[in-house]
Design an enzyme around this catalytic site. Structure first.
Site, PDB file in Angstrom:
ATOM      1  N   SER A  88       2.622   4.824  -1.852  1.00 40.05           N
ATOM      2  CA  SER A  88       3.752   5.347  -1.131  1.00 40.05           C
ATOM      3  C   SER A  88       3.422   6.513  -0.185  1.00 40.05           C
ATOM      4  CB  SER A  88       4.807   5.820  -2.129  1.00 40.05           C
ATOM      5  OG  SER A  88       4.297   6.880  -2.919  1.00 40.05           O
TER       6      SER A  88
ATOM      7  N   SER B 142      -0.515   5.750  -5.414  1.00 42.06           N
ATOM      8  CA  SER B 142       0.021   6.132  -4.103  1.00 42.06           C
ATOM      9  C   SER B 142      -0.806   7.098  -3.279  1.00 42.06           C
ATOM     10  CB  SER B 142       1.424   6.711  -4.263  1.00 42.06           C
ATOM     11  OG  SER B 142       2.327   5.657  -4.393  1.00 42.06           O
TER      12      SER B 142
ATOM     13  N   LYS C 180       3.489  15.485   1.931  1.00 42.09           N
ATOM     14  CA  LYS C 180       4.389  14.356   1.653  1.00 42.09           C
ATOM     15  C   LYS C 180       5.800  14.878   1.398  1.00 42.09           C
ATOM     16  CE  LYS C 180       4.616  10.305  -1.436  1.00 42.09           C
ATOM     17  NZ  LYS C 180       4.028   9.640  -2.627  1.00 42.09           N
TER      18      LYS C 180
END
Ligand code: GLN
Length: 490
Positions: A154, A178, A79
């Site tokens: 997210s 997330s 990420k």
């Protein structure tokens, strides 16, 4: 060759070790899949142009009989919240569009020390604020099961990379759901470890008392291998625990006996969405087959978890994001044509142009809840209720070993459906935020498909630092449920 992308990380690693295929062939297969699929899915913000070179080094080690590490040659997608030395790290924001970190996050260093190779950096909601990936400055990422739907957020890009076979494993961060929510929406495994298990050093801070990094994969076993690599005390993060990291992956098949599974009554009041109910029923059947016993538990402060999360997370964010002023950190506006009138004008233009709408909303909210006159009524009160919520869990775990719950109230929703309605978007986090507020380990395990053929996972939560039971139960459930579906176009 195309079969390689359907292998698990464990199979890839042993295939490289036994010289069935080379690390370079593995890397090329995943890079080809990215070329073929990611134009549409948009799950990567950037790729590692040294990935093939690093794979070659693994091949050289194999030829000369050297140790390649527990994840040797396995591509991992990261990420874009985690700093990667010499590789752009944007946090999904214009604010950090051109940021090249001079160092790597501890998680990244640990993965590399285990032999994993970064394939690229994944799309995400801006500064990890969101549940749909639509707040990313780099455009929405799409759900590979149906590209009209969000992948969740997210860490949407990290979930999509694994679901669409663009990487066998990936890393996300979870502040209020997330990792677990996009894992559920994309039909993969996603694990948020206990707060303090994984170092936050080098991870762009959103809400420091809640943030925790963790793995995505297609099996519990693969995520367990990643956890064994990334967990542990770090001298650069004083909130990491020195509790021993056990060889969890060797114990996944140990028989779990007399497990009590708690069902929080507040989670099931008012009924569940039909598809979500189906997922819980399937999970219960598997747990029954494993000989588990069900008990009703109570988390009476559940109804406050979303409000207190959105006070505490935004308060911490307003403080953490103060560093992006365009002086030492972050985007600087163009002052050539119109010089700044004063320092405030300078900050306002940098921050006004560098941050997106959702991030500004959160900074405003958090600045308000921390301001004198409102601090006691909002921030302090939220912290007090957080302690009560934590106590609810502590009491519940006296009566059970694992809590079973939905991950979200519905399966994935359509792109565009909720982005202009923040309250509806926030409410989606009802089952995930409490885990972070209480600092507990939790995961999402894929279970079934909805009537619209979208995946749904169930959430398992354990008491703090009880990853070992959590992983065993999840692994054994996974064998019984045997969710083998994959997105049609992948
Ligand atoms: N959806 C939650 C939020 O928008 C959770 C985000 C996260 O875990 N990073 O804050």
């Amino acid at each position: 060759m195309s079969d390689i992308i359907n292998l698990t990380a464990k199979e890839i690693h042993s295939g490289i070790l036994s010289k069935k295929f080379k690390a370079t062939e593995v890397m090329q297969s995943f890079l080809d899949q990215i070329s073929a699929k990611d134009k549409e899915l948009n799950s990567f913000i950037s790729l590692n142009d040294k990935a093939m070179e690093q794979a070659q080094k693994v091949d050289d080690k194999v030829s000369s009989g050297k140790n390649i590490g527990a994840l040797g040659g396995v591509p991992v997608a990261i990420k874009d919240m985690l700093c990667t030395k010499d590789l752009k790290t944007t946090a999904g924001s214009k604010m950090l569009e051109n940021f090249i970190p001079p160092y790597s996050a501890t998680v990244v260093n640990k993965l590399e020390a285990s032999g994993a190779i970064i394939i690229g950096k994944c799309n995400q909601d801006e500064f990890a604020m969101g549940s749909s990936n639509e707040t990313s400055y780099f455009g929405a990422c799409k759900n590979p099961w149906d590209t009209e739907y969000v992948p969740g957020g997210s860490s949407g890009g990290s979930a999509v990379a694994v679901a669409a076979r663009m990487a066998p494993i990936s890393i996300g961060t979870d502040t209020g759901g997330s990792i677990r929510q996009p894992a559920s929406f994309c039909g993969v495994v996603g694990i948020k470890p206990t707060y303090g298990r994984v170092s936050r050093y080098g991870i762009v801070a959103f809400a420091s008392s809640l943030d925790q990094a963790g793995p995505f994969s297609r099996t519990i076993e693969d995520s367990t291998l990643v956890l064994e690599s990334i967990c542990g005390h770090d001298e650069f993060d004083s909130t990491t625990s020195s509790k021993e990291v056990l060889p969890w992956s060797t114990k996944l098949n140990d028989k779990v006996e007399k497990i009590k599974v708690g069902l929080p009554k507040e989670y099931f009041e008012g009924g569940l969405d039909e598809d979500v109910k189906k997922s819980i029923d399937i999970a219960k059947d598997a747990l029954k087959e494993m000989g588990c016993e069900f008990v009703e538990v109570s988390i009476p402060h559940t109804k406050y978890s979303v409000p207190i999360y959105y006070i505490i997370a935004t308060s911490e964010a307003s403080s953490n994001l103060a560093r992006y002023d365009g002086v030492r950190f972050g985007y600087r506006a163009n002052f050539d044509d119109k010089p700044a009138a004063d320092l405030i004008d300078f900050y306002c233009r940098n921050r006004g142009e560098g941050f997106g709408t959702e991030v500004k909303r959160r900074i405003s909210l958090g600045t308000f809840t921390l301001s004198s006159g409102y601090y006691d009524a909002y921030y302090k009160k939220a912290c007090q209720v957080r302690s009560l919520l934590k106590q609810d869990f502590e009491k519940s775990f006296k009566d059970c070993d694992i809590i079973l719950s939905p991950v979200t109230t519905t399966p994935a929703f359509k792109i565009g459906d909720r982005i202009s309605d923040p309250i509806t978007m926030y409410k989606n986090d009802i089952f995930t935020t409490s885990t972070n507020l209480a600092g507990l380990p939790g995961l999402s395990l894929p279970v079934t498909l909805s009537k619209d053929k979208l995946p749904i996972g169930v959430q398992l939560t354990a008491s703090a630092f009880n990853e070992s039971k959590l992983l065993q139960v999840a692994h054994q459930m996974e064998q019984l449920i045997s969710f083998k579906e994959k997105p049609a176009n992948v």
